[in-house]
Design a protein around this motif. Sequence first.
Motif, PDB file in Angstrom:
ATOM      1  N   TRP A 155       4.642  35.111  -1.903  1.00 41.60           N
ATOM      2  CA  TRP A 155       4.176  36.254  -1.102  1.00 41.60           C
ATOM      3  C   TRP A 155       3.788  35.790   0.298  1.00 41.60           C
ATOM      4  O   TRP A 155       4.051  36.467   1.284  1.00 41.60           O
ATOM      5  CB  TRP A 155       2.974  36.926  -1.784  1.00 41.60           C
ATOM      6  N   ASP A 157       4.987  33.221   1.884  1.00 39.37           N
ATOM      7  CA  ASP A 157       6.237  32.956   2.609  1.00 39.37           C
ATOM      8  C   ASP A 157       6.777  34.248   3.201  1.00 39.37           C
ATOM      9  O   ASP A 157       7.177  34.315   4.359  1.00 39.37           O
ATOM     10  CB  ASP A 157       7.295  32.383   1.654  1.00 39.37           C
ATOM     11  N   LEU A 158       6.785  35.266   2.373  1.00 39.55           N
ATOM     12  CA  LEU A 158       7.312  36.570   2.791  1.00 39.55           C
ATOM     13  C   LEU A 158       6.510  37.094   3.985  1.00 39.55           C
ATOM     14  O   LEU A 158       7.080  37.536   4.983  1.00 39.55           O
ATOM     15  CB  LEU A 158       7.190  37.537   1.609  1.00 39.55           C
ATOM     16  N   VAL A 159       5.180  37.003   3.878  1.00 41.49           N
ATOM     17  CA  VAL A 159       4.308  37.466   4.961  1.00 41.49           C
ATOM     18  C   VAL A 159       4.614  36.690   6.237  1.00 41.49           C
ATOM     19  O   VAL A 159       4.737  37.250   7.324  1.00 41.49           O
ATOM     20  CB  VAL A 159       2.825  37.269   4.564  1.00 41.49           C
ATOM     21  N   GLN A 160       4.775  35.384   6.076  1.00 43.56           N
ATOM     22  CA  GLN A 160       5.022  34.521   7.226  1.00 43.56           C
ATOM     23  C   GLN A 160       6.316  34.924   7.942  1.00 43.56           C
ATOM     24  O   GLN A 160       6.356  35.014   9.169  1.00 43.56           O
ATOM     25  CB  GLN A 160       5.110  33.081   6.737  1.00 43.56           C
ATOM     26  N   ILE A 161       7.360  35.170   7.173  1.00 44.37           N
ATOM     27  CA  ILE A 161       8.636  35.551   7.790  1.00 44.37           C
ATOM     28  C   ILE A 161       8.544  36.943   8.397  1.00 44.37           C
ATOM     29  O   ILE A 161       9.030  37.194   9.498  1.00 44.37           O
ATOM     30  CB  ILE A 161       9.768  35.472   6.750  1.00 44.37           C
ATOM     31  N   MET A 162       7.872  37.854   7.695  1.00 44.24           N
ATOM     32  CA  MET A 162       7.776  39.229   8.199  1.00 44.24           C
ATOM     33  C   MET A 162       6.967  39.308   9.485  1.00 44.24           C
ATOM     34  O   MET A 162       7.270  40.106  10.357  1.00 44.24           O
ATOM     35  CB  MET A 162       7.129  40.122   7.139  1.00 44.24           C
ATOM     36  N   THR A 163       5.919  38.488   9.591  1.00 44.65           N
ATOM     37  CA  THR A 163       5.058  38.595  10.770  1.00 44.65           C
ATOM     38  C   THR A 163       5.448  37.590  11.845  1.00 44.65           C
ATOM     39  O   THR A 163       4.844  37.576  12.913  1.00 44.65           O
ATOM     40  CB  THR A 163       3.583  38.350  10.384  1.00 44.65           C
ATOM     41  N   SER A 164       6.426  36.731  11.548  1.00 40.36           N
ATOM     42  CA  SER A 164       6.860  35.685  12.493  1.00 40.36           C
ATOM     43  C   SER A 164       5.715  34.793  12.923  1.00 40.36           C
ATOM     44  O   SER A 164       5.680  34.306  14.031  1.00 40.36           O
ATOM     45  CB  SER A 164       7.509  36.291  13.741  1.00 40.36           C
ATOM     46  N   LYS A 165       4.764  34.597  12.033  1.00 39.91           N
ATOM     47  CA  LYS A 165       3.645  33.699  12.341  1.00 39.91           C
ATOM     48  C   LYS A 165       3.903  32.362  11.668  1.00 39.91           C
ATOM     49  O   LYS A 165       4.791  32.221  10.838  1.00 39.91           O
ATOM     50  CB  LYS A 165       2.324  34.288  11.804  1.00 39.91           C
ATOM     51  N   THR A 166       3.066  31.382  12.017  1.00 42.47           N
ATOM     52  CA  THR A 166       3.278  30.075  11.416  1.00 42.47           C
ATOM     53  C   THR A 166       2.589  29.938  10.065  1.00 42.47           C
ATOM     54  O   THR A 166       2.841  29.009   9.325  1.00 42.47           O
ATOM     55  CB  THR A 166       2.765  28.957  12.339  1.00 42.47           C
ATOM     56  N   ALA A 173      -2.565  40.100   6.344  1.00 47.59           N
ATOM     57  CA  ALA A 173      -2.108  39.522   5.076  1.00 47.59           C
ATOM     58  C   ALA A 173      -3.237  39.532   4.060  1.00 47.59           C
ATOM     59  O   ALA A 173      -3.030  39.777   2.875  1.00 47.59           O
ATOM     60  CB  ALA A 173      -1.605  38.100   5.303  1.00 47.59           C
TER      61      ALA A 173
END
Lengths: 263, 264
Positions: A155, A157-166, A173
């Motif tokens: 989850w 990982d998904l958040v990271q890709i969706m928000t383009s954050k590191t 989140a």
Amino acid sequence: MQPFRLRKITIKTIARGLVTITVFIVLWELIIWGTSIPHYLLPGPMEVLRAWGKWSEVILQHASVTLLEIVLGLIIGTMVGIVSATIIAQVRAARRWLLPVLVVSQAIPVFAIAPLLVMWLGYGIASKIAMAALIIYFPVTASFLDGLRRTDPGWLDLVQIMTSKTSGNSWAALRLVRVPAAMPSLASGIRVAAAVAPIGAVVGEWVGSGAGLGYLMLHSNARTQIDVMFAALVTLAVIAVALYFTVDWLMRHLVAWQSDTFS
Amino acid sequence: MLLQSTTKVSESVESSESLTGRHAIVLKNLGFRRNGLLLFDGLSEQFSAGETTCILGVSGVGKSSLLRVIAGLLPDPEFGSACDEDGRSLRGRIAYMAQDDLLLPWANVFRNVTLGCRLRGDDIDDDNARELIQLVGLAEHVEALPHTLSGGMRQRVALARTLMEKRPIALLDEPFSALDALTRYQLQSLVAELFRGRTVVIVTHDPVEALRLGHSIRVMYGRPALLSEPMRLGGQPPRDPTAPKVASLQRELLNRLGISPAEV
């Protein structure tokens, strides 16, 4: 602390419980009848029932005080615990500075500071609420923190890709993923809290108070009204059990999405 | 239902040109180490813009890690980088779908599909979300919670969520390997239609899946792993796996994977 959880309540479980209690009461009566234990040490069930009938008004009045202390302590302790866990999970500095203190603070027996609380907050209900809140603070904080720290990495990982954050650690989140994901852990913590909060309130009452079931028990003990003491004890047990099942029911609804098939 | 969705989607894909522009994936000297083991090293490859590349390889060869490095999920690839043909970072242009549907169990289908918008605080395009849910065939389950859905349906929700992101690059990590053969087949067709025109990299260990979905296939092999030269497949995916041409390609692919005809 191991979260514990009773199975789903059904008519069968209730029936079984009633049978056990009945057997227990019969045994109790048999012991009274078969031995010569003096009544001022152990009254029979019927005597306790009679005392309850005679003193019901007084007992209920004290019970309402204790119930109020327990419920308010439960609410306050849970809220403070939730806020603490959130801050510790989200703020790195808090994690580094507060977490060790939190763990070490558990080494201090809460009972030992009860006299202090009574001294500071007085003989009224405030010191008992504080006692109950304090005793449940740790299980609530620890379980919620545990839940917040164990979010499914997929989850995040998904958040990271969706928000383009590191990292997947933003407040959005937290709100949308990590807090809901931690609800089952929090629910376990609150269940434990519901089971131990009455201990806090009653210990507070023993140390110094003018009302509540703990006070009533001490009072009747001093006057060797053992039957009243037992009646108060039974009332306390009923309150504790009722509270536990109410909270359990609430928690079940809170995490209704966590069906039995979901792992 | 599938035919219906096909026409609808090609319209919406064509209307959004930004999804089909210059979004190739260029790997420059990419290396990654896991638990001290060099999984791949010095990978310099390009995955063509607007096409589907299938990366085929045995388990543990590093396919998923490669995809995760491209997605920016492994922040410290030992060296090298992934960018587009103009050297720009891919950040913010990637949608990702894994074998695990990663649906939030407490959120209904609609809220799962719109998770990205809600995380970013964007306005939620209600109509678009419902349209995508309909496209993947779940119009009647908009309000359903994930645990009430079958594995295939859950993966359809994940697919709608991936599309809702409106990203020109899609990275799919063995998206259907946990599904039964029939459901997998249906979902492969859906993916081929819905991602047409975008840059897609699909990691899989299933040669048939690679042959159905890829414009080209790269085999990942060895340690540190290398990618084979692209095996170009003619025509438009999804291909019929029973077509004689695909069957002969499959033989060639198995040869490349190092499986001799005697073993087949």
